[in-house]
Design a protein around this motif. Structure first.
Motif, PDB file in Angstrom:
ATOM      1  N   SER A  49     117.899  13.635  31.207  1.00  0.00           N
ATOM      2  CA  SER A  49     117.300  14.663  30.356  1.00  0.00           C
ATOM      3  C   SER A  49     115.805  14.435  30.187  1.00  0.00           C
ATOM      4  O   SER A  49     115.013  15.390  30.155  1.00  0.00           O
ATOM      5  CB  SER A  49     117.992  14.689  28.989  1.00  0.00           C
ATOM      6  OG  SER A  49     117.819  13.467  28.296  1.00  0.00           O
ATOM      7  N   ARG A  50     115.405  13.164  30.110  1.00  0.00           N
ATOM      8  CA  ARG A  50     113.983  12.863  29.950  1.00  0.00           C
ATOM      9  C   ARG A  50     113.206  13.252  31.199  1.00  0.00           C
ATOM     10  O   ARG A  50     112.094  13.772  31.118  1.00  0.00           O
ATOM     11  CB  ARG A  50     113.818  11.368  29.669  1.00  0.00           C
ATOM     12  CG  ARG A  50     112.408  10.955  29.283  1.00  0.00           C
ATOM     13  CD  ARG A  50     112.032  11.526  27.957  1.00  0.00           C
ATOM     14  NE  ARG A  50     110.833  10.911  27.439  1.00  0.00           N
ATOM     15  CZ  ARG A  50     109.942  11.548  26.704  1.00  0.00           C
ATOM     16  NH1 ARG A  50     110.117  12.814  26.415  1.00  0.00           N
ATOM     17  NH2 ARG A  50     108.879  10.923  26.242  1.00  0.00           N
ATOM     18  N   LEU A  92     111.863  -5.009  38.064  1.00  0.00           N
ATOM     19  CA  LEU A  92     112.154  -3.708  38.659  1.00  0.00           C
ATOM     20  C   LEU A  92     111.008  -2.715  38.483  1.00  0.00           C
ATOM     21  O   LEU A  92     111.064  -1.612  39.010  1.00  0.00           O
ATOM     22  CB  LEU A  92     113.425  -3.123  38.032  1.00  0.00           C
ATOM     23  CG  LEU A  92     114.738  -3.858  38.359  1.00  0.00           C
ATOM     24  CD1 LEU A  92     115.874  -3.319  37.499  1.00  0.00           C
ATOM     25  CD2 LEU A  92     115.069  -3.711  39.839  1.00  0.00           C
ATOM     26  N   GLY A  93     109.991  -3.114  37.748  1.00  0.00           N
ATOM     27  CA  GLY A  93     108.839  -2.234  37.548  1.00  0.00           C
ATOM     28  C   GLY A  93     109.076  -1.124  36.549  1.00  0.00           C
ATOM     29  O   GLY A  93     108.406  -0.085  36.615  1.00  0.00           O
ATOM     30  N   LEU A  94     110.017  -1.330  35.620  1.00  0.00           N
ATOM     31  CA  LEU A  94     110.221  -0.337  34.568  1.00  0.00           C
ATOM     32  C   LEU A  94     109.070  -0.417  33.572  1.00  0.00           C
ATOM     33  O   LEU A  94     108.232  -1.317  33.643  1.00  0.00           O
ATOM     34  CB  LEU A  94     111.568  -0.570  33.886  1.00  0.00           C
ATOM     35  CG  LEU A  94     112.787  -0.576  34.815  1.00  0.00           C
ATOM     36  CD1 LEU A  94     114.071  -0.702  34.010  1.00  0.00           C
ATOM     37  CD2 LEU A  94     112.830   0.667  35.689  1.00  0.00           C
ATOM     38  N   ALA A  95     109.030   0.510  32.641  1.00  0.00           N
ATOM     39  CA  ALA A  95     107.924   0.549  31.686  1.00  0.00           C
ATOM     40  C   ALA A  95     107.729  -0.819  31.044  1.00  0.00           C
ATOM     41  O   ALA A  95     108.696  -1.492  30.686  1.00  0.00           O
ATOM     42  CB  ALA A  95     108.187   1.603  30.621  1.00  0.00           C
ATOM     43  N   SER A  96     106.490  -1.206  30.902  1.00  0.00           N
ATOM     44  CA  SER A  96     106.191  -2.554  30.426  1.00  0.00           C
ATOM     45  C   SER A  96     106.595  -2.731  28.966  1.00  0.00           C
ATOM     46  O   SER A  96     106.609  -1.789  28.181  1.00  0.00           O
ATOM     47  CB  SER A  96     104.698  -2.861  30.577  1.00  0.00           C
ATOM     48  OG  SER A  96     103.940  -1.994  29.766  1.00  0.00           O
ATOM     49  N   ARG A 126     113.403   1.485  28.144  1.00  0.00           N
ATOM     50  CA  ARG A 126     112.439   1.208  29.207  1.00  0.00           C
ATOM     51  C   ARG A 126     112.644   2.043  30.474  1.00  0.00           C
ATOM     52  O   ARG A 126     111.672   2.448  31.104  1.00  0.00           O
ATOM     53  CB  ARG A 126     112.426  -0.287  29.532  1.00  0.00           C
ATOM     54  CG  ARG A 126     111.851  -1.140  28.428  1.00  0.00           C
ATOM     55  CD  ARG A 126     111.769  -2.607  28.795  1.00  0.00           C
ATOM     56  NE  ARG A 126     110.867  -2.843  29.907  1.00  0.00           N
ATOM     57  CZ  ARG A 126     110.524  -4.043  30.370  1.00  0.00           C
ATOM     58  NH1 ARG A 126     111.038  -5.125  29.791  1.00  0.00           N
ATOM     59  NH2 ARG A 126     109.698  -4.180  31.375  1.00  0.00           N
ATOM     60  N   PRO A 127     113.882   2.358  30.866  1.00  0.00           N
ATOM     61  CA  PRO A 127     114.053   3.096  32.118  1.00  0.00           C
ATOM     62  C   PRO A 127     113.538   4.528  32.125  1.00  0.00           C
ATOM     63  O   PRO A 127     113.308   5.083  33.189  1.00  0.00           O
ATOM     64  CB  PRO A 127     115.584   3.079  32.320  1.00  0.00           C
ATOM     65  CG  PRO A 127     116.069   1.921  31.538  1.00  0.00           C
ATOM     66  CD  PRO A 127     115.168   1.861  30.346  1.00  0.00           C
ATOM     67  N   PHE A 128     113.371   5.147  30.960  1.00  0.00           N
ATOM     68  CA  PHE A 128     112.972   6.560  30.993  1.00  0.00           C
ATOM     69  C   PHE A 128     111.699   6.846  30.194  1.00  0.00           C
ATOM     70  O   PHE A 128     111.448   7.979  29.788  1.00  0.00           O
ATOM     71  CB  PHE A 128     114.118   7.474  30.514  1.00  0.00           C
ATOM     72  CG  PHE A 128     114.748   7.090  29.216  1.00  0.00           C
ATOM     73  CD1 PHE A 128     114.220   7.508  28.012  1.00  0.00           C
ATOM     74  CD2 PHE A 128     115.902   6.319  29.202  1.00  0.00           C
ATOM     75  CE1 PHE A 128     114.823   7.166  26.818  1.00  0.00           C
ATOM     76  CE2 PHE A 128     116.517   5.973  28.007  1.00  0.00           C
ATOM     77  CZ  PHE A 128     115.976   6.401  26.807  1.00  0.00           C
ATOM     78  N   ILE A 129     110.879   5.837  29.973  1.00  0.00           N
ATOM     79  CA  ILE A 129     109.586   6.072  29.331  1.00  0.00           C
ATOM     80  C   ILE A 129     108.614   6.683  30.327  1.00  0.00           C
ATOM     81  O   ILE A 129     107.907   7.648  30.033  1.00  0.00           O
ATOM     82  CB  ILE A 129     109.025   4.767  28.743  1.00  0.00           C
ATOM     83  CG1 ILE A 129     109.873   4.314  27.552  1.00  0.00           C
ATOM     84  CG2 ILE A 129     107.565   4.952  28.322  1.00  0.00           C
ATOM     85  CD1 ILE A 129     109.448   3.002  26.954  1.00  0.00           C
TER      86      ILE A 129
END
Length: 379
Positions: free
Chosen positions: A265-266, A141-145, A100-103
């Motif tokens: 890296s993402r 935290l508003g990370l990717a749903s 979720r953190p790097f989508i």
């Protein structure tokens, strides 16, 4: 239009190892000397439509996300070989949490850091928080749903017995390892399950193991998630075994360390996409990156490399091959470059009718006439 008998379609539910299957099949095809058009996760229907239209005799390997399947309007009749991977849904729930953190590309590290700290706390004491708690924190935290209900919809899609794909059981490192049901092999191919992935896809692989959920789940998670995945597990004969690890261990390498490394890296990859691809002949790393993208059907990368090959020291047939493969995906500048190559006889026998056709298509004025359909291999 007659389909190539060798077209291969891999349909993937996210976090099931379908990228690993795609990579392994791609490597096996190359090792066997087969020249395939490889297209990784097309996002628009015109990409596949164009390839089917302009290069119907060129064998195609493509991997499609199940979530995009309705939008892409897949022609199943053009893919005699169709596969999809299954994975224990409990492992999927854990994997979804950790990606979720790097989508999304617009999430700053300050927004991700509290999540990573919570994962570290989970590593130190696996019973300190539930997977549910961590998903809720990611939401806050508003990370990717992440909507479990939506994932269940896709799981039901796989459950449906009248869907076209055949199913391949197994985890990423064990395409043919023992799981409920029969694992299928790709006929005629020696599939190497340890084949290295393209560097630009390396962020997708986490642990490649199954059963990790036993170390992550708490009894609260068992109560919450069991009703959602019972039908899927029953349909594909996963044992109804919810026993958690007696002494749970969560490795930072596949948890907080994984997030930190892949986030960085993402972000670099996504920045490159936003800024567009450039080609600096004096920067080997940049060229290598584009080469890997081109191997997986990135039309802009193929076009840029084709242009460099035309003006450089590469073999002429390489320029033609790259330009042709970008063009048949509908890339208009590549179509115009291909027309020029046909006109000049650069890497291909000069052919004015082909040059006229590709120039017309590249300028948005396609008018197939006479033998052009036959020249393209269409019936």
């Amino acid at each position: 239009m007659a389909a190539s008998p060798d077209n291969i379609l891999i349909l993937g539910l996210a976090k099931t190892g379908s990228t690993g299957l795609y990579n392994n099949v791609k490597a096996a095809l190359a090792a066997a000397g087969h020249d395939y058009y490889c297209l990784f996760e097309p996002t628009r229907p015109d990409q596949l439509d164009s390839i089917h239209r302009y290069a119907p005799t060129l064998p195609l390997l493509t991997k499609v996300m199940i979530a995009r399947e309705p939008h892409l309007r897949l022609r199943y009749d053009l893919f005699p070989r169709r596969m999809t991977l299954l994975r224990d849904p409990r492992d999927m729930i854990v994997s979804f949490l950790l990606v979720r953190p790097f989508i999304r590309a617009d999430v700053p590290w300050e927004q991700v850091e509290p999540f990573v700290e919570a994962i570290r706390a989970k590593e130190r004491d696996p019973a300190s928080s539930s997977v549910q708690d961590l998903h809720r924190l990611a939401d806050d935290l508003g990370l990717a749903s992440y909507r479990l209900e939506r994932v269940v919809e896709f799981m039901e899609w796989q459950e449906s017995p009248d869907r076209p794909p055949r199913r391949v059981h197994g985890a990423l490192r064990g395409l043919h390892r023992r799981t409920p049901g029969r694992a299928e092999r790709v006929p005629g191919l020696d599939v190497d399950k340890s084949a290295a992935a393209s560097p630009w896809l390396a962020h997708i692989l986490r642990s490649g193991e199954s059963g990790d959920w036993r170390h992550w789940f708490t009894e609260e998670d068992v109560t919450a998630y069991r009703p959602y995945v019972t039908d899927y597990m029953k349909r594909f004969e996963y044992p109804d075994d919810w026993v958690l690890a007696d002494d749970p261990v969560i490795s930072s390498e596949t948890a907080s360390g994984y997030i930190e490394g892949k986030y960085r890296s993402r972000r670099r990859q996504q920045a490159q996409r936003r800024n567009g691809l450039t080609l600096d002949a004096g920067a080997p790393a940049q060229r290598d990156h584009m080469e890997h993208l081109a191997e997986d059907g990135h039309s802009q990368a193929m076009y840029r490399l084709a242009k460099a090959a035309v003006g450089g020291t590469d073999e002429p047939d390489r320029a033609f091959r790259l330009a042709h493969r970008a063009a048949v995906q509908g890339h208009r500048p590549a179509m115009r470059l291909l027309a020029d190559l046909y006109r000049r006889g650069h890497g291909v026998e000069a052919d004015e009718r082909q040059a006229e056709f590709w120039a017309s298509v590249g300028n948005g004025h396609e008018r197939p006439r006479g033998g052009l359909r036959r020249l393209l291999g269409r019936r």
